[in-house]
Design a protein around this motif. Structure first.
Motif, mmCIF file in Angstrom:
data_model
loop_
_atom_site.group_PDB
_atom_site.id
_atom_site.type_symbol
_atom_site.label_atom_id
_atom_site.label_comp_id
_atom_site.label_asym_id
_atom_site.label_seq_id
_atom_site.Cartn_x
_atom_site.Cartn_y
_atom_site.Cartn_z
ATOM 1 N N TRP A 78 0.704 -1.352 -0.085
ATOM 2 C CA TRP A 78 -0.042 0.019 -0.141
ATOM 3 C C TRP A 78 0.703 1.269 0.038
ATOM 4 O O TRP A 78 0.629 2.164 -0.708
ATOM 5 C CB TRP A 78 -1.171 -0.074 1.202
ATOM 6 N N GLN A 79 1.824 1.180 0.655
ATOM 7 C CA GLN A 79 2.880 2.331 0.959
ATOM 8 C C GLN A 79 3.551 2.698 -0.429
ATOM 9 O O GLN A 79 3.754 4.032 -1.034
ATOM 10 C CB GLN A 79 3.686 2.200 2.145
ATOM 11 N N VAL A 80 3.940 1.599 -0.946
ATOM 12 C CA VAL A 80 4.684 1.576 -2.470
ATOM 13 C C VAL A 80 3.718 2.242 -3.387
ATOM 14 O O VAL A 80 4.276 3.185 -4.129
ATOM 15 C CB VAL A 80 4.943 0.492 -3.055
ATOM 16 N N MET A 81 2.697 1.972 -3.309
ATOM 17 C CA MET A 81 1.600 2.164 -4.246
ATOM 18 C C MET A 81 1.175 3.876 -3.895
ATOM 19 O O MET A 81 1.137 4.551 -5.039
ATOM 20 C CB MET A 81 0.362 1.533 -4.204
ATOM 21 N N LEU A 82 0.944 4.038 -3.016
ATOM 22 C CA LEU A 82 0.667 5.423 -2.492
ATOM 23 C C LEU A 82 1.980 6.399 -2.948
ATOM 24 O O LEU A 82 1.771 7.692 -3.581
ATOM 25 C CB LEU A 82 0.508 5.712 -0.942
ATOM 26 N N GLY A 83 3.130 6.037 -2.847
ATOM 27 C CA GLY A 83 4.190 6.749 -3.205
ATOM 28 C C GLY A 83 4.648 6.771 -4.699
ATOM 29 O O GLY A 83 5.239 7.948 -5.301
ATOM 30 N N ARG A 84 3.652 6.213 -5.431
ATOM 31 C CA ARG A 84 3.857 6.245 -6.812
ATOM 32 C C ARG A 84 2.840 7.329 -7.406
ATOM 33 O O ARG A 84 2.823 7.657 -8.678
ATOM 34 C CB ARG A 84 3.607 5.064 -7.646
ATOM 35 N N ILE A 85 1.861 7.734 -6.777
ATOM 36 C CA ILE A 85 0.729 8.595 -7.092
ATOM 37 C C ILE A 85 1.296 10.052 -7.099
ATOM 38 O O ILE A 85 1.430 10.778 -5.998
ATOM 39 C CB ILE A 85 -0.693 8.568 -6.269
ATOM 40 N N ARG A 86 1.433 10.391 -8.282
ATOM 41 C CA ARG A 86 1.879 11.809 -8.471
ATOM 42 C C ARG A 86 1.323 12.508 -9.714
ATOM 43 O O ARG A 86 1.139 11.822 -10.672
ATOM 44 C CB ARG A 86 3.459 11.950 -8.528
ATOM 45 N N ASP A 87 0.920 13.804 -9.636
ATOM 46 C CA ASP A 87 0.395 14.513 -10.696
ATOM 47 C C ASP A 87 0.886 16.022 -10.444
ATOM 48 O O ASP A 87 0.292 16.695 -9.425
ATOM 49 C CB ASP A 87 -1.235 14.601 -10.799
ATOM 50 N N LYS A 88 1.403 16.574 -11.110
ATOM 51 C CA LYS A 88 2.040 18.002 -11.277
ATOM 52 C C LYS A 88 0.767 19.029 -11.242
ATOM 53 O O LYS A 88 1.185 19.959 -10.796
ATOM 54 C CB LYS A 88 2.980 18.112 -12.437
ATOM 55 N N ARG A 89 -0.083 18.357 -11.841
ATOM 56 C CA ARG A 89 -1.423 19.252 -11.736
ATOM 57 C C ARG A 89 -2.147 19.522 -10.385
ATOM 58 O O ARG A 89 -3.121 20.250 -10.145
ATOM 59 C CB ARG A 89 -2.517 18.844 -12.781
ATOM 60 N N GLY A 90 -1.770 18.477 -9.618
ATOM 61 C CA GLY A 90 -2.235 18.484 -8.184
ATOM 62 C C GLY A 90 -3.700 17.823 -7.807
ATOM 63 O O GLY A 90 -4.569 18.055 -7.220
ATOM 64 N N SER A 91 -4.146 16.904 -9.151
ATOM 65 C CA SER A 91 -5.362 16.376 -8.893
ATOM 66 C C SER A 91 -5.274 14.801 -8.707
ATOM 67 O O SER A 91 -5.849 13.935 -9.441
ATOM 68 C CB SER A 91 -6.004 16.562 -10.415
ATOM 69 N N LEU A 92 -4.427 14.574 -7.661
ATOM 70 C CA LEU A 92 -4.327 13.058 -7.318
ATOM 71 C C LEU A 92 -5.519 12.541 -6.852
ATOM 72 O O LEU A 92 -6.178 12.931 -6.050
ATOM 73 C CB LEU A 92 -3.139 13.171 -6.152
ATOM 74 N N GLN A 93 -5.729 10.987 -7.262
ATOM 75 C CA GLN A 93 -6.783 10.656 -6.711
ATOM 76 C C GLN A 93 -6.525 9.061 -6.555
ATOM 77 O O GLN A 93 -5.858 8.306 -7.407
ATOM 78 C CB GLN A 93 -8.070 10.551 -7.720
ATOM 79 N N ILE A 94 -7.102 8.358 -5.483
ATOM 80 C CA ILE A 94 -6.905 7.002 -5.120
ATOM 81 C C ILE A 94 -8.324 6.506 -4.877
ATOM 82 O O ILE A 94 -9.048 7.142 -3.964
ATOM 83 C CB ILE A 94 -5.955 6.812 -4.351
ATOM 84 N N LYS A 95 -8.843 5.601 -5.473
ATOM 85 C CA LYS A 95 -9.998 4.954 -5.252
ATOM 86 C C LYS A 95 -9.895 3.606 -4.811
ATOM 87 O O LYS A 95 -9.236 2.929 -5.839
ATOM 88 C CB LYS A 95 -11.034 5.131 -6.377
ATOM 89 N N GLY A 96 -10.422 3.372 -3.657
ATOM 90 C CA GLY A 96 -10.172 1.909 -3.299
ATOM 91 C C GLY A 96 -11.513 1.296 -3.027
ATOM 92 O O GLY A 96 -12.603 1.895 -2.738
ATOM 93 N N ALA A 97 -11.740 -0.036 -3.516
ATOM 94 C CA ALA A 97 -12.866 -0.739 -3.219
ATOM 95 C C ALA A 97 -12.490 -2.024 -2.338
ATOM 96 O O ALA A 97 -11.414 -2.640 -2.973
ATOM 97 C CB ALA A 97 -13.650 -1.271 -4.455
ATOM 98 N N THR A 98 -13.242 -2.487 -1.393
ATOM 99 C CA THR A 98 -12.662 -3.457 -0.768
ATOM 100 C C THR A 98 -13.675 -4.239 0.020
ATOM 101 O O THR A 98 -14.844 -3.536 0.377
ATOM 102 C CB THR A 98 -11.322 -3.177 0.240
ATOM 103 N N THR A 99 -13.512 -5.354 0.655
ATOM 104 C CA THR A 99 -14.291 -6.140 1.669
ATOM 105 C C THR A 99 -13.816 -5.742 2.902
ATOM 106 O O THR A 99 -12.631 -5.929 3.214
ATOM 107 C CB THR A 99 -14.293 -7.599 1.074
ATOM 108 N N PRO A 100 -14.978 -5.447 3.895
ATOM 109 C CA PRO A 100 -14.133 -5.336 5.303
ATOM 110 C C PRO A 100 -13.455 -6.516 5.851
ATOM 111 O O PRO A 100 -13.995 -7.480 5.343
ATOM 112 C CB PRO A 100 -15.388 -5.026 6.219
ATOM 113 N N ASN A 101 -12.414 -6.240 6.463
ATOM 114 C CA ASN A 101 -11.726 -7.284 7.015
ATOM 115 C C ASN A 101 -10.968 -7.014 8.286
ATOM 116 O O ASN A 101 -9.764 -6.847 8.471
ATOM 117 C CB ASN A 101 -10.656 -7.795 6.058
#
Length: 123
Positions: A78-101
């Motif tokens: 998760w942390q590696v994935m977060l570190g890869r999200i970069r957008d010079k325009r500042g419109s970063l988005q991460i959408k996650g779908a999951t089953t509660p655990n």
């Protein structure tokens, strides 16, 4: 962009299968290279990756991510994935779908440390 799931099997059997059916039902043309893990929709290149091999994300940059079954990712993945999200325009988005655990790092980040731009929404 990046579309990911916990394993390649989940990525192909669930996430991509559902996405391809949706695209076809809406008559949206796309191409997919399973060998490279590249999906192209309307000229936009989207990488599809498994989080059980998350080190392969290092060195890549994405403006957005759609993370399926993310509660089952290792925290390091998760942390590696977060570190890869970069957008010079500042419109970063991460959408996650999951089953509660239970109450893991996602609960801590999105419930206990929630902000107006960083929160969990139940469907």
């Amino acid at each position: 962009g990046l579309i990911c799931n916990n394993t390649y099997r989940q990525l192909n059997d669930s996430t991509l299968s559902t996405l391809f059916n949706l695209l076809e039902s809406l008559n949206i043309p796309y191409t997919y290279s399973s060998q490279k893990g590249y999906l192209t929709i309307n000229g936009n290149l989207i990488h599809t990756r498994s989080m059980d091999h998350y080190d392969s994300l290092r060195g890549s940059e994405y403006a957005w991510c759609a993370a399926d079954e993310c509660v089952f990712y290792k925290k390091a993945a998760w942390q590696v994935m977060l570190g890869r999200i970069r957008d010079k325009r500042g419109s970063l988005q991460i959408k996650g779908a999951t089953t509660p655990n239970g109450f893991n790092y996602l609960y801590e980040d999105f419930v206990l440390k929630a902000t107006k731009n960083h929160f969990m929404q139940n469907a």
